[in-house]
Design a protein around this motif. Sequence first.
Motif, PDB file in Angstrom:
ATOM      1  N   GLY A  75      44.654  35.257  52.172  1.00 42.10           N
ATOM      2  CA  GLY A  75      44.803  36.666  52.266  1.00 42.10           C
ATOM      3  C   GLY A  75      43.608  37.567  51.569  1.00 42.10           C
ATOM      4  O   GLY A  75      42.709  36.808  51.232  1.00 42.10           O
ATOM      5  N   ALA A  76      43.700  38.737  51.889  1.00 41.50           N
ATOM      6  CA  ALA A  76      42.602  39.693  51.671  1.00 41.50           C
ATOM      7  C   ALA A  76      42.547  39.975  50.163  1.00 41.50           C
ATOM      8  O   ALA A  76      41.429  39.905  49.635  1.00 41.50           O
ATOM      9  CB  ALA A  76      43.092  41.132  52.132  1.00 41.50           C
ATOM     10  N   ASP A  77      43.641  39.725  49.440  1.00 44.08           N
ATOM     11  CA  ASP A  77      43.516  39.598  47.817  1.00 44.08           C
ATOM     12  C   ASP A  77      43.297  38.146  47.514  1.00 44.08           C
ATOM     13  O   ASP A  77      43.422  37.790  46.157  1.00 44.08           O
ATOM     14  CB  ASP A  77      44.801  40.021  47.511  1.00 44.08           C
ATOM     15  N   GLY A  78      43.045  37.256  48.235  1.00 43.83           N
ATOM     16  CA  GLY A  78      42.713  35.746  47.946  1.00 43.83           C
ATOM     17  C   GLY A  78      44.156  34.970  47.772  1.00 43.83           C
ATOM     18  O   GLY A  78      44.004  33.476  47.618  1.00 43.83           O
ATOM     19  N   ASN A 105      36.327  34.247  45.286  1.00 42.85           N
ATOM     20  CA  ASN A 105      37.702  34.028  44.784  1.00 42.85           C
ATOM     21  C   ASN A 105      37.497  32.407  44.467  1.00 42.85           C
ATOM     22  O   ASN A 105      36.605  31.748  45.058  1.00 42.85           O
ATOM     23  CB  ASN A 105      38.662  34.032  45.914  1.00 42.85           C
ATOM     24  N   VAL A 106      37.763  31.919  43.352  1.00 42.12           N
ATOM     25  CA  VAL A 106      37.818  30.530  42.796  1.00 42.12           C
ATOM     26  C   VAL A 106      39.204  30.046  42.921  1.00 42.12           C
ATOM     27  O   VAL A 106      39.992  30.402  42.646  1.00 42.12           O
ATOM     28  CB  VAL A 106      37.117  30.365  41.458  1.00 42.12           C
ATOM     29  N   TYR A 107      39.276  28.995  43.488  1.00 38.84           N
ATOM     30  CA  TYR A 107      40.581  28.024  43.488  1.00 38.84           C
ATOM     31  C   TYR A 107      40.446  26.721  42.628  1.00 38.84           C
ATOM     32  O   TYR A 107      39.476  25.922  42.797  1.00 38.84           O
ATOM     33  CB  TYR A 107      41.039  27.771  44.907  1.00 38.84           C
ATOM     34  N   LEU A 116      44.676  30.551  41.490  1.00 40.96           N
ATOM     35  CA  LEU A 116      43.429  31.495  42.110  1.00 40.96           C
ATOM     36  C   LEU A 116      42.756  32.349  40.895  1.00 40.96           C
ATOM     37  O   LEU A 116      43.596  32.912  40.113  1.00 40.96           O
ATOM     38  CB  LEU A 116      44.130  32.590  43.007  1.00 40.96           C
ATOM     39  N   VAL A 117      41.599  32.181  40.700  1.00 43.06           N
ATOM     40  CA  VAL A 117      40.762  33.209  39.924  1.00 43.06           C
ATOM     41  C   VAL A 117      40.003  34.030  40.701  1.00 43.06           C
ATOM     42  O   VAL A 117      39.005  33.768  41.264  1.00 43.06           O
ATOM     43  CB  VAL A 117      40.061  32.524  38.923  1.00 43.06           C
ATOM     44  N   PRO A 118      40.564  35.315  40.961  1.00 44.81           N
ATOM     45  CA  PRO A 118      40.096  36.337  41.616  1.00 44.81           C
ATOM     46  C   PRO A 118      38.701  36.753  40.995  1.00 44.81           C
ATOM     47  O   PRO A 118      38.387  36.724  39.654  1.00 44.81           O
ATOM     48  CB  PRO A 118      40.832  37.415  41.863  1.00 44.81           C
ATOM     49  N   PRO A 119      37.623  37.456  41.523  1.00 48.09           N
ATOM     50  CA  PRO A 119      36.677  38.213  40.852  1.00 48.09           C
ATOM     51  C   PRO A 119      36.861  39.259  39.867  1.00 48.09           C
ATOM     52  O   PRO A 119      36.024  39.506  38.860  1.00 48.09           O
ATOM     53  CB  PRO A 119      35.556  38.462  41.903  1.00 48.09           C
ATOM     54  N   ASP A 120      37.952  39.861  40.218  1.00 51.25           N
ATOM     55  CA  ASP A 120      38.300  41.044  39.339  1.00 51.25           C
ATOM     56  C   ASP A 120      39.653  41.148  38.794  1.00 51.25           C
ATOM     57  O   ASP A 120      40.248  42.083  38.580  1.00 51.25           O
ATOM     58  CB  ASP A 120      38.008  42.263  40.352  1.00 51.25           C
ATOM     59  N   GLY A 121      40.150  39.861  38.437  1.00 53.69           N
ATOM     60  CA  GLY A 121      41.398  39.956  37.852  1.00 53.69           C
ATOM     61  C   GLY A 121      41.675  38.676  37.182  1.00 53.69           C
ATOM     62  O   GLY A 121      40.917  37.485  37.127  1.00 53.69           O
TER      63      GLY A 121
END
Length: 280
Positions: A172-175, A104-106, A127-132
């Motif tokens: 959280g679990a989803d970043g 996860n990138v903030y 938030l820039v998640p790895p898959d979204g």
Amino acid sequence: MGEVRILVTGRGLVESPRWHGDRLYFSDWSAGEVVAAGLDGSSEVVARVKSLPLCTAWLPDDRLVIVASADGRLLRLEPDGTLVTHADLGRPGWNDIVADGRGNVYVNGAGFDPMAGEEFRPGHVLLVPPDGPARQVAEEIAFPNGMAVTPDDSTLIVADSYRSRLVAFDIGADGGLSGRRVWAELGDGVPDGICVDAENAVWYADVPHRRCVRVAEGGEVLETVDLDRGAFACVLGGPGGTTLFVTAAEWRGMTESEMVTPGSGRLLAVEVRVPGAGRP
């Protein structure tokens, strides 16, 4: 604590120090360069991006991501040296960045452009998640600056320069972020870049007070490193993790044509007692 050593000098507005492998990476915003420096003072440019700000983070897979603020993009440095788009941030005006151990990138940004003299509006964290796609996960931070993630990837700490405090969020679990709280009130401190150590203390760099300060949760001052110029960011690294690297320069002001005195930018190093932990 050891004496402050100069590793690199003659730079401009230097920021975003990141220890990775056996080198210290930092950004020279004035030159539009990301630089890798050795402990012997040697240095080389590893990427060129014309952006102000120009901050970086390392992903868990050892690739470097770079904020191209003016373009509203997050770039990724590939092993062959090429730069590709890692994410579209939706608009320009981004500042600091940190990645957690899950990819996860903030990225944070102010709600106004102080360099252009715009009227104040509070900032936020993306938030820039790895898959979204990127999404906003925090708001109402007066002026977000440095960020750090605790070693267990459970907490994001954000420096709020205008409110002189460090703000923490549960990851959280989803970043996503929740459980917002004040991690430390800093009195007259003006926190810029930050890092976490193995005793759960935070070092913050302070430009107007020309220092780096180590604080415990709650705000107790544990140690201070005084400098002869503004401290923009700091990170712990080196072979044992106990070298505090500081990017520093002579500050002129946000609305000046040259925000720092040209050539005054330095990469500094000082030995401290407690090693680094978490990210950056």
